[in-house]
Design a protein around this motif. Structure first.
Motif, PDB file in Angstrom:
ATOM      1  N   THR A 132       0.831  -1.206   0.000  1.00 17.52           N
ATOM      2  CA  THR A 132       0.000   0.000   0.000  1.00 17.52           C
ATOM      3  C   THR A 132       0.870   1.261   0.000  1.00 17.52           C
ATOM      4  O   THR A 132       0.598   2.212  -0.741  1.00 17.52           O
ATOM      5  CB  THR A 132      -0.930   0.014   1.236  1.00 17.52           C
ATOM      6  OG1 THR A 132      -1.762  -1.145   1.187  1.00 17.52           O
ATOM      7  CG2 THR A 132      -1.795   1.258   1.277  1.00 17.52           C
ATOM      8  N   GLU A 135       2.330   1.866  -3.391  1.00 17.16           N
ATOM      9  CA  GLU A 135       1.315   2.403  -4.300  1.00 17.16           C
ATOM     10  C   GLU A 135       1.066   3.880  -4.013  1.00 17.16           C
ATOM     11  O   GLU A 135       0.936   4.686  -4.944  1.00 17.16           O
ATOM     12  CB  GLU A 135       0.012   1.608  -4.166  1.00 17.16           C
ATOM     13  CG  GLU A 135       0.100   0.204  -4.741  1.00 17.16           C
ATOM     14  CD  GLU A 135      -1.096  -0.673  -4.387  1.00 17.16           C
ATOM     15  OE1 GLU A 135      -1.974  -0.239  -3.595  1.00 17.16           O
ATOM     16  OE2 GLU A 135      -1.145  -1.814  -4.888  1.00 17.16           O
ATOM     17  N   GLU A 136       1.013   4.238  -2.724  1.00 11.83           N
ATOM     18  CA  GLU A 136       0.798   5.637  -2.357  1.00 11.83           C
ATOM     19  C   GLU A 136       1.975   6.501  -2.814  1.00 11.83           C
ATOM     20  O   GLU A 136       1.781   7.611  -3.313  1.00 11.83           O
ATOM     21  CB  GLU A 136       0.600   5.771  -0.847  1.00 11.83           C
ATOM     22  CG  GLU A 136      -0.730   5.217  -0.368  1.00 11.83           C
ATOM     23  CD  GLU A 136      -0.868   5.204   1.148  1.00 11.83           C
ATOM     24  OE1 GLU A 136       0.062   5.640   1.859  1.00 11.83           O
ATOM     25  OE2 GLU A 136      -1.923   4.758   1.632  1.00 11.83           O
ATOM     26  N   GLU A 138       3.950   5.877  -5.296  1.00 12.27           N
ATOM     27  CA  GLU A 138       3.865   5.964  -6.758  1.00 12.27           C
ATOM     28  C   GLU A 138       2.831   7.014  -7.180  1.00 12.27           C
ATOM     29  O   GLU A 138       3.086   7.820  -8.081  1.00 12.27           O
ATOM     30  CB  GLU A 138       3.486   4.590  -7.327  1.00 12.27           C
ATOM     31  CG  GLU A 138       3.589   4.498  -8.821  1.00 12.27           C
ATOM     32  CD  GLU A 138       3.299   3.080  -9.324  1.00 12.27           C
ATOM     33  OE1 GLU A 138       2.443   2.959 -10.202  1.00 12.27           O
ATOM     34  OE2 GLU A 138       3.931   2.134  -8.817  1.00 12.27           O
ATOM     35  N   THR A 139       1.693   7.032  -6.493  1.00  9.90           N
ATOM     36  CA  THR A 139       0.649   8.015  -6.800  1.00  9.90           C
ATOM     37  C   THR A 139       1.133   9.432  -6.511  1.00  9.90           C
ATOM     38  O   THR A 139       0.950  10.340  -7.336  1.00  9.90           O
ATOM     39  CB  THR A 139      -0.623   7.715  -5.971  1.00  9.90           C
ATOM     40  OG1 THR A 139      -1.082   6.404  -6.302  1.00  9.90           O
ATOM     41  CG2 THR A 139      -1.720   8.729  -6.256  1.00  9.90           C
ATOM     42  N   ILE A 140       1.755   9.618  -5.357  1.00 11.69           N
ATOM     43  CA  ILE A 140       2.256  10.958  -4.998  1.00 11.69           C
ATOM     44  C   ILE A 140       3.326  11.397  -5.985  1.00 11.69           C
ATOM     45  O   ILE A 140       3.323  12.543  -6.446  1.00 11.69           O
ATOM     46  CB  ILE A 140       2.796  10.960  -3.547  1.00 11.69           C
ATOM     47  CG1 ILE A 140       1.648  10.763  -2.555  1.00 11.69           C
ATOM     48  CG2 ILE A 140       3.541  12.261  -3.252  1.00 11.69           C
ATOM     49  CD1 ILE A 140       2.102  10.505  -1.132  1.00 11.69           C
ATOM     50  N   THR A 141       4.236  10.493  -6.324  1.00  9.65           N
ATOM     51  CA  THR A 141       5.297  10.817  -7.287  1.00  9.65           C
ATOM     52  C   THR A 141       4.698  11.206  -8.638  1.00  9.65           C
ATOM     53  O   THR A 141       5.121  12.187  -9.260  1.00  9.65           O
ATOM     54  CB  THR A 141       6.259   9.626  -7.454  1.00  9.65           C
ATOM     55  OG1 THR A 141       6.795   9.295  -6.178  1.00  9.65           O
ATOM     56  CG2 THR A 141       7.386   9.940  -8.409  1.00  9.65           C
ATOM     57  N   SER A 142       3.694  10.461  -9.073  1.00 10.68           N
ATOM     58  CA  SER A 142       3.026  10.763 -10.341  1.00 10.68           C
ATOM     59  C   SER A 142       2.349  12.133 -10.279  1.00 10.68           C
ATOM     60  O   SER A 142       2.443  12.918 -11.233  1.00 10.68           O
ATOM     61  CB  SER A 142       2.001   9.673 -10.649  1.00 10.68           C
ATOM     62  OG  SER A 142       1.274   9.987 -11.799  1.00 10.68           O
ATOM     63  N   ASN A 143       1.706  12.418  -9.150  1.00 13.28           N
ATOM     64  CA  ASN A 143       1.053  13.728  -8.992  1.00 13.28           C
ATOM     65  C   ASN A 143       2.079  14.860  -9.004  1.00 13.28           C
ATOM     66  O   ASN A 143       1.834  15.908  -9.597  1.00 13.28           O
ATOM     67  CB  ASN A 143       0.239  13.773  -7.691  1.00 13.28           C
ATOM     68  CG  ASN A 143      -1.017  12.931  -7.765  1.00 13.28           C
ATOM     69  OD1 ASN A 143      -1.471  12.559  -8.852  1.00 13.28           O
ATOM     70  ND2 ASN A 143      -1.567  12.608  -6.618  1.00 13.28           N
ATOM     71  N   THR A 146       3.250  15.295 -12.585  1.00 10.01           N
ATOM     72  CA  THR A 146       2.214  15.972 -13.372  1.00 10.01           C
ATOM     73  C   THR A 146       2.175  17.456 -13.020  1.00 10.01           C
ATOM     74  O   THR A 146       2.117  18.314 -13.911  1.00 10.01           O
ATOM     75  CB  THR A 146       0.832  15.339 -13.103  1.00 10.01           C
ATOM     76  OG1 THR A 146       0.899  13.958 -13.452  1.00 10.01           O
ATOM     77  CG2 THR A 146      -0.264  16.026 -13.903  1.00 10.01           C
TER      78      THR A 146
END
Length: 191
Positions: A132, A135-136, A138-143, A146
């Motif tokens: 988890t 995944e979090e 990865e999401t923060i890095t992607s945000n 972006t």
């Protein structure tokens, strides 16, 4: 967002270190369980060896140590009974001690197996937490990526920002083109 990412990475590192410690503890306990199994086998063999012993009485050795005269039958029977009682008492004591030691080893083994089961449950939960967290992250890095990409595409100058917004507006663009055309034609008329 960057501090959130740092926090999540810190949580991940802590979780991974905790998981590593749990795995080492499981391996240590499994090693001890194997030692206990070996010790229990040794105790079992000791018990079987001791239990197989039988009382041996040699009447030929029942004689006076001084004159080598055989003791009378009553004295021999009395001595035999005394030695048999001592043998049985000693044998029972040894078997009870071995059984007690074996039971203690068995209890320790069962406790360790219970601890291993509990640790394995914690490892399973730890793996889920780590998944988890990854995944979090990865999401923060992607945000963040972006956001950085969008921020780098945006003009920094206020005038450029207005022009960028206005140029995207078709109605404004049409009016500006008409005004420009009128200015050019009136400019041409004055020349």
């Amino acid at each position: 967002m960057t501090s959130s990412l740092s926090n999540k990475k810190s949580e991940l590192e802590t979780a991974e270190n905790g998981l590593k410690t749990l795995n080492q503890s499981v391996e240590s306990k499994k090693s001890r369980v194997n030692e206990l199994v070996s010790l229990m086998d040794t105790k079992r063999n000791q018990w079987n060896t001791e239990n197989a012993k039988t009382f041996v009485f040699d009447e030929e050795n029942c004689k006076c140590p001084t004159c080598n005269t055989k003791f009378d039958a009553d004295k021999v029977e009395e001595k035999r009974n005394e030695l048999l009682t001592n043998f049985n008492t000693n044998k029972t004591s040894i078997l009870n001690r071995i059984s007690s030691e074996g039971a203690s080893l068995k209890q320790e083994k069962e406790n360790l197996e219970s601890e291993i089961t509990s640790l394995n449950d914690r490892i399973t939960k730890g793996n889920a937490i780590i998944k988890t967290l990854k995944e979090e992250i990865e999401t923060i890095t992607s945000n963040i990526d972006t956001h950085n990409a969008n921020a780098s595409n945006e003009p920094k100058d206020t005038q450029l920002i207005y022009e960028c917004i206005l140029s995207e507006n078709a109605s404004y663009k049409a009016k500006k083109d008409r005004k420009s055309t009128r200015l050019n034609s009136s400019h041409t008329n004055y020349l």
